[in-house]
Design an enzyme around this catalytic site. Structure first.
Site, mmCIF file in Angstrom:
data_model
loop_
_atom_site.group_PDB
_atom_site.id
_atom_site.type_symbol
_atom_site.label_atom_id
_atom_site.label_comp_id
_atom_site.label_asym_id
_atom_site.label_seq_id
_atom_site.Cartn_x
_atom_site.Cartn_y
_atom_site.Cartn_z
ATOM 1 N N GLN A 176 8.151 16.142 4.233
ATOM 2 C CA GLN A 176 9.368 15.905 4.991
ATOM 3 C C GLN A 176 10.582 15.716 4.081
ATOM 4 O O GLN A 176 10.463 15.505 2.875
ATOM 5 C CB GLN A 176 9.194 14.670 5.873
ATOM 6 C CG GLN A 176 8.169 14.843 6.988
ATOM 7 C CD GLN A 176 8.033 13.587 7.818
ATOM 8 O OE1 GLN A 176 7.039 12.885 7.763
ATOM 9 N NE2 GLN A 176 9.057 13.287 8.612
ATOM 10 N N HIS A 177 11.742 15.800 4.711
ATOM 11 C CA HIS A 177 13.028 15.374 4.154
ATOM 12 C C HIS A 177 13.628 16.277 3.072
ATOM 13 O O HIS A 177 14.824 16.179 2.792
ATOM 14 C CB HIS A 177 12.948 13.971 3.549
ATOM 15 C CG HIS A 177 12.508 12.893 4.477
ATOM 16 N ND1 HIS A 177 13.091 12.664 5.702
ATOM 17 C CD2 HIS A 177 11.515 11.969 4.361
ATOM 18 C CE1 HIS A 177 12.494 11.643 6.290
ATOM 19 N NE2 HIS A 177 11.521 11.219 5.505
ATOM 20 N N ASP A 204 4.718 16.637 7.587
ATOM 21 C CA ASP A 204 3.327 16.310 7.261
ATOM 22 C C ASP A 204 2.756 15.169 8.093
ATOM 23 O O ASP A 204 1.600 15.225 8.522
ATOM 24 C CB ASP A 204 3.165 16.035 5.761
ATOM 25 C CG ASP A 204 4.158 15.033 5.205
ATOM 26 O OD1 ASP A 204 4.931 14.429 5.971
ATOM 27 O OD2 ASP A 204 4.162 14.861 3.970
#
EC number: 2.7.1.17
Length: 481
Positions: A81-82, A239
């Site tokens: 992520q991110h 995830d």
């Protein structure tokens, strides 16, 4: 190997360190082939990777899967992520991706919270208070430090979006991963124009948010991959949302993931908005919510302590009085981006094994401190805590979680739950089922249950006290050059 009973699908986990691919039989959940290839990540204050590595790793992982991957009818990508991926007009990376554990944007995070309504505004608008992990803070950092890169950017993507787009030729994402950017409004489930304007990001650069169960596209011609042209591509997800799918998690069941990062989360019917920033009110990949707390220092930090002591990671010894906060990369929960590791209570008779146990305690404490916050108030405290991730099968991790949580702990036997969740998402495209129901049909959460033990209140109290007393020191930036 027996023939598959149903169609085949591919689930992918493009994580921080590697890309893994599973070919799964939709009828039974049996993994018929798998592959894995590594990535490289820079060290130091920055954490960056070239997105083209992820594609190369995907190609290699699928090559290892052999003919089974060619027979797949659908594919889905779960990913870290991110991360901020910036692409030029040709779809090539403008610069390496800034990853979730790159904390250089901590000043930008603090500034955005202060300048745009405070923590309560952000929690109510996006579900989360942005920390240095969030994509919006990374874009703000890039605009401040590399304006030429921003000017060259024609598309902004998350890691899983990048691979999905290379499969389909279409820029798409999903609500689960979009909810971790800081520019997706959880109340309206749309990009937030006020936040985007504040950071100078044109919404036209962002991918379309695909609805749960919707086809994101089909595989276009590619000489690099074994898929047939026209293979269905699901929207994919982040995830943690993928792992929740892979477990078939129902509301009220707590999950703790022990990996490079540590997370605790639970599926909820309710949208969360925690102004303290401890809990991120993420969306899940199905239409519900996935309140989550994340730490930056988990298995790698504990392994580093074991290496410094010259010990095997299981060589722990019981002991009292020594406290180790393993915040080796700064920390997100608690929000201490400039912190470093802290050791308190060292004595002449303290052993290396006791120091190592203290590192486990410190890592698990940060996660458990947020556990009650991610669960709904009516959650049953006797429900086993699902323990997943790379550390879940370690005896020292299991025993530490049991001792500090006071809960029964269940360790699913299924491995690669992010990739399995992506596979369940792909399977849902073919069968019309809820992906979580697919995973429950596959019985992915099955595994031994370790009985609850009495909670170690003394250690929990000591950790809380040291963390509180040391807060001014931990908030101070240290020279890492």
């Amino acid at each position: 190997m027996s023939a598959a009973e149903g169609p085949l699908v591919v689930g992918v986990d493009t994580s921080t360190q590697s890309t893994k691919a599973l070919v799964v039989d939709v009828a039974t959940g049996r993994v018929v082939a798998s592959g894995q290839a590594p990535h490289t990540v820079t060290s130091g204050a920055g954490r960056e990777s070239d997105p083209r590595q992820w594609w190369d790793a995907l190609s290699e992982a699928l090559r290892q899967c052999g003919e089974a991957a060619h027979e797949a009818a659908a594919v889905s990508i779960g990913g870290q992520q991110h991360g901020l991926v910036t692409l030029d007009a040709q779809g090539d990376p403008v610069r390496p991706a800034l990853l979730w554990n790159d904390v250089r944007s901590a000043p930008q995070a603090a500034r955005l919270v202060e300048e745009l309504g405070g923590a309560k505004f952000w929690a109510e608008r996006t579900g989360s208070v942005p920390a240095a992990s969030f994509t919006v803070t990374k874009w703000a950092w890039l605009a401040e430090h590399e304006p030429d890169a921003v000017r060259a950017t024609r598309a902004v993507r998350l890691p899983h979006d990048y691979l999905t787009e290379r499969l389909t030729g279409e820029g798409t994402t999903d609500r689960g991963d979009a909810s971790g950017t800081g520019w997706w409004a959880s109340g309206t489930e749309a990009y937030d124009e006020e936040i985007l304007a504040r950071v100078g990001l044109d919404p036209a650069l962002l991918p379309r948010v695909v609805r749960p169960g919707e086809v994101a596209g089909t595989v276009r011609d590619s000489d690099d991959l074994p898929f047939s042209r026209g293979t269905l591509v699901a929207c994919g997800t982040g995830d943690n949302a993928a792992a929740a799918l892979g477990l078939g998690v129902r509301p009220g069941t707590p999950v703790m993931s022990l990996g490079t990062s540590g997370t605790v989360y639970a599926v909820s019917r309710h949208r969360q908005a925690d102004p303290t920033g401890t809990v991120a009110g993420f969306a899940d990949a199905r239409g519900d919510w996935l309140p989550l707390a994340c730490t930056l220092n988990c298995t790698l930090a504990v392994d580093r302590v074991a290496a410094l002591l010259g010990l095997d990671r299981e060589a722990v010894e019981a002991g009292h009085g020594v406290t180790l906060l393993p915040f080796l990369d700064g920390e997100r929960t608690p929000n201490l981006p400039h912190s470093s590791g802290l050791l308190h209570g060292l004595r002449h008779d303290t052993t290396g094994g006791q120091l190592l146990q203290a590192a486990y305690d410190g890592a698990v404490y940060s996660l458990l401190a947020a556990l009650d916050l991610v669960l709904d108030e009516d959650a049953d405290p006797s429900t086993p805590l699902l323990l997943i991730g790379g550390g879940a099968r370690g005896t020292a991790w299991q025993q530490t979680v049991r001792r500090l949580s006071g809960r029964p702990v269940q360790v699913p036997e299924a491995r690669e739950l992010v990739a399995l969740g992506a596979a369940a998402q792909a399977a849902g495209l073919l069968t019309g089922e809820d992906p979580a129901a697919v995973a429950r049909r596959w019985n992915t959460a099955a595994g031994p249950v370790l009985d609850a033990v009495e909670r170690d209140e003394e250690t929990l109290s000591r950790l809380a006290g040291v963390l509180s007393d040391a807060a001014p020191l931990l908030e101070r930036a240290t020279d890492t050059d």
